[in-house]
Design a protein around this motif. Structure first.
Motif, PDB file in Angstrom:
ATOM      1  N   ALA A  38     -25.949  41.125  48.165  1.00  0.00           N
ATOM      2  CA  ALA A  38     -27.169  40.429  48.735  1.00  0.00           C
ATOM      3  C   ALA A  38     -28.325  40.670  48.205  1.00  0.00           C
ATOM      4  N   LEU A  39     -29.074  39.980  47.280  1.00  0.00           N
ATOM      5  CA  LEU A  39     -30.114  40.062  46.535  1.00  0.00           C
ATOM      6  C   LEU A  39     -31.579  39.040  47.024  1.00  0.00           C
ATOM      7  N   SER A  40     -32.588  39.658  46.763  1.00  0.00           N
ATOM      8  CA  SER A  40     -33.669  38.833  47.419  1.00  0.00           C
ATOM      9  C   SER A  40     -33.642  37.313  46.784  1.00  0.00           C
ATOM     10  N   PHE A  41     -33.995  36.357  47.620  1.00  0.00           N
ATOM     11  CA  PHE A  41     -34.039  35.087  47.290  1.00  0.00           C
ATOM     12  C   PHE A  41     -32.695  34.263  46.912  1.00  0.00           C
ATOM     13  N   GLY A  42     -31.744  35.180  46.672  1.00  0.00           N
ATOM     14  CA  GLY A  42     -30.359  34.831  45.892  1.00  0.00           C
ATOM     15  C   GLY A  42     -30.513  34.556  44.650  1.00  0.00           C
ATOM     16  N   LEU A  43     -31.664  34.981  43.767  1.00  0.00           N
ATOM     17  CA  LEU A  43     -32.126  34.658  42.521  1.00  0.00           C
ATOM     18  C   LEU A  43     -31.158  35.478  41.672  1.00  0.00           C
ATOM     19  N   GLN A  44     -30.402  36.590  42.014  1.00  0.00           N
ATOM     20  CA  GLN A  44     -29.588  37.547  40.934  1.00  0.00           C
ATOM     21  C   GLN A  44     -30.162  37.423  39.499  1.00  0.00           C
ATOM     22  N   PRO A  45     -31.348  38.251  39.643  1.00  0.00           N
ATOM     23  CA  PRO A  45     -31.880  38.523  38.406  1.00  0.00           C
ATOM     24  C   PRO A  45     -31.268  40.065  37.673  1.00  0.00           C
ATOM     25  N   VAL A  46     -29.943  40.218  38.066  1.00  0.00           N
ATOM     26  CA  VAL A  46     -29.484  41.499  37.606  1.00  0.00           C
ATOM     27  C   VAL A  46     -28.319  41.375  36.983  1.00  0.00           C
ATOM     28  N   LYS A  47     -27.806  41.903  35.646  1.00  0.00           N
ATOM     29  CA  LYS A  47     -26.587  41.743  35.410  1.00  0.00           C
ATOM     30  C   LYS A  47     -25.818  42.885  35.002  1.00  0.00           C
ATOM     31  N   LEU A  48     -24.573  42.884  34.891  1.00  0.00           N
ATOM     32  CA  LEU A  48     -23.904  44.329  34.886  1.00  0.00           C
ATOM     33  C   LEU A  48     -23.026  44.299  33.469  1.00  0.00           C
ATOM     34  N   VAL A  49     -23.500  45.437  32.680  1.00  0.00           N
ATOM     35  CA  VAL A  49     -22.681  45.485  31.456  1.00  0.00           C
ATOM     36  C   VAL A  49     -21.438  46.639  31.695  1.00  0.00           C
ATOM     37  N   ILE A  50     -20.418  46.285  31.588  1.00  0.00           N
ATOM     38  CA  ILE A  50     -19.342  47.326  31.799  1.00  0.00           C
ATOM     39  C   ILE A  50     -18.710  47.720  30.185  1.00  0.00           C
ATOM     40  N   LEU A  51     -18.798  49.150  30.165  1.00  0.00           N
ATOM     41  CA  LEU A  51     -18.269  49.376  28.927  1.00  0.00           C
ATOM     42  C   LEU A  51     -17.055  50.427  29.006  1.00  0.00           C
ATOM     43  N   SER A  52     -16.081  50.110  28.226  1.00  0.00           N
ATOM     44  CA  SER A  52     -15.019  51.041  28.010  1.00  0.00           C
ATOM     45  C   SER A  52     -14.540  51.598  26.665  1.00  0.00           C
ATOM     46  N   ASP A  53     -15.408  51.081  25.497  1.00  0.00           N
ATOM     47  CA  ASP A  53     -15.054  51.224  24.226  1.00  0.00           C
ATOM     48  C   ASP A  53     -15.794  52.870  24.099  1.00  0.00           C
ATOM     49  N   GLN A  54     -14.793  53.890  23.813  1.00  0.00           N
ATOM     50  CA  GLN A  54     -15.170  55.126  23.805  1.00  0.00           C
ATOM     51  C   GLN A  54     -16.141  55.503  22.512  1.00  0.00           C
ATOM     52  N   GLU A  55     -15.974  54.856  21.406  1.00  0.00           N
ATOM     53  CA  GLU A  55     -17.041  55.303  20.466  1.00  0.00           C
ATOM     54  C   GLU A  55     -18.499  54.618  20.971  1.00  0.00           C
ATOM     55  N   LYS A  56     -18.467  53.521  21.607  1.00  0.00           N
ATOM     56  CA  LYS A  56     -19.836  53.199  22.035  1.00  0.00           C
ATOM     57  C   LYS A  56     -20.742  54.035  23.104  1.00  0.00           C
ATOM     58  N   MET A  57     -19.509  54.509  23.762  1.00  0.00           N
ATOM     59  CA  MET A  57     -19.948  55.621  24.886  1.00  0.00           C
ATOM     60  C   MET A  57     -20.530  56.864  24.473  1.00  0.00           C
ATOM     61  N   GLU A  58     -19.784  57.195  23.233  1.00  0.00           N
ATOM     62  CA  GLU A  58     -20.238  58.288  22.558  1.00  0.00           C
ATOM     63  C   GLU A  58     -21.317  58.253  21.856  1.00  0.00           C
ATOM     64  N   GLU A  59     -21.904  56.995  21.418  1.00  0.00           N
ATOM     65  CA  GLU A  59     -23.006  56.866  20.440  1.00  0.00           C
ATOM     66  C   GLU A  59     -24.229  56.853  21.791  1.00  0.00           C
ATOM     67  N   ARG A 132     -36.155  45.187  39.239  1.00  0.00           N
ATOM     68  CA  ARG A 132     -35.657  46.620  39.404  1.00  0.00           C
ATOM     69  C   ARG A 132     -35.166  47.008  40.825  1.00  0.00           C
ATOM     70  N   ASN A 133     -35.831  46.379  41.577  1.00  0.00           N
ATOM     71  CA  ASN A 133     -35.571  46.699  43.347  1.00  0.00           C
ATOM     72  C   ASN A 133     -33.892  46.251  43.067  1.00  0.00           C
ATOM     73  N   GLN A 134     -33.932  44.817  42.746  1.00  0.00           N
ATOM     74  CA  GLN A 134     -32.535  44.239  43.092  1.00  0.00           C
ATOM     75  C   GLN A 134     -31.312  45.066  42.286  1.00  0.00           C
ATOM     76  N   ALA A 135     -31.514  45.715  41.132  1.00  0.00           N
ATOM     77  CA  ALA A 135     -30.698  46.475  40.559  1.00  0.00           C
ATOM     78  C   ALA A 135     -30.468  47.771  41.536  1.00  0.00           C
ATOM     79  N   TYR A 136     -31.135  48.420  42.044  1.00  0.00           N
ATOM     80  CA  TYR A 136     -31.011  49.535  43.046  1.00  0.00           C
ATOM     81  C   TYR A 136     -30.000  48.907  44.028  1.00  0.00           C
TER      82      TYR A 136
END
Length: 210
Positions: A38-59, A132-136
């Motif tokens: 549930a986000l303010s106004f329903g505008l969804q200004p937040v996106k989620l990036v999901i990482l499982s690439d070990q090399e990228k996580m190490e970087e 930012r508040n929506q991300a929280y």
């Protein structure tokens, strides 16, 4: 399932079991839960990036002050906000409302015009603070879902967003990172997992007005 017991089980995981990985269906559940936040106004200004690439996580590790959760977790979630939230962004939301609900223009127009006018009054700093508040909110929702699903997680603000943005090329997507959250399974060596929660008494943290 007792949700209170699950929330007592949850803690900010300090050590993950690097050998254990989440299943695809678990990640799908978290993706759905994120999208249903549930986000303010329903505008969804937040996106989620999901990482499982070990090399990228190490970087990314040095840009998270060497916090080992970033590389030992099954996946690393990066919560991002849109860099541009303008009239076009708001109109696109209402276009989706019209398409999904078949809502008439007569009903949508007053609210859409109000939001456009309201956001036009805000400074870019105010809009970013709102986003930012929506991300929280999204992170808080996922922390609860993780607890229900017996998935360990660690909410984190301690990282260098500009460095993450550069490594992940988020600028090209019109995004900037604001929060990160490693998810996976706790290590048996994590002493924090058996510690008692330290919280105020409910009477100290909740005020009831009858």
């Amino acid at each position: 399932m007792n949700i209170i017991e699950q929330l007592r089980w949850r803690y900010a995981t300090k050590k993950f079991d690097a050998a254990r990985k989440l299943e695809d269906n678990q990640i799908e559940t978290l993706k759905e839960a994120f999208n249903l936040t549930a986000l303010s106004f329903g505008l969804q200004p937040v996106k989620l990036v999901i990482l499982s690439d070990q090399e990228k996580m190490e970087e990314l590790l040095p840009h998270a002050f060497g916090q080992q959760q970033v590389v030992d977790a099954s996946h690393l979630f990066v919560f991002c906000i849109e860099k541009v939230i303008d009239e076009e962004f708001i109109r696109s939301y209402f276009d989706k409302v019209k398409a999904v609900r078949n809502t008439s223009e007569e009903i949508l127009k007053p609210y859409r015009d109000f939001l456009i006018a309201d956001f036009n009054k805000k400074t870019s700093e105010e809009i970013e603070a709102w986003a930012r508040n929506q991300a929280y909110l999204a992170m808080g929702n996922l922390l609860t879902v993780c607890a229900v699903e017996k998935i360990d997680a660690c909410p984190m603000e301690g990282f260098l967003p500009d460095k993450f943005d550069k490594v992940l090329k988020l600028g090209k997507e019109g995004l900037k990172s604001v929060l990160i959250m490693p998810v996976g399974y706790r290590s048996e060596q994590d002493e924090c997992s058996t510690m008692e929660k330290v919280r105020k008494e409910i009477s100290e943290s909740v005020i009831e007005i009858r």
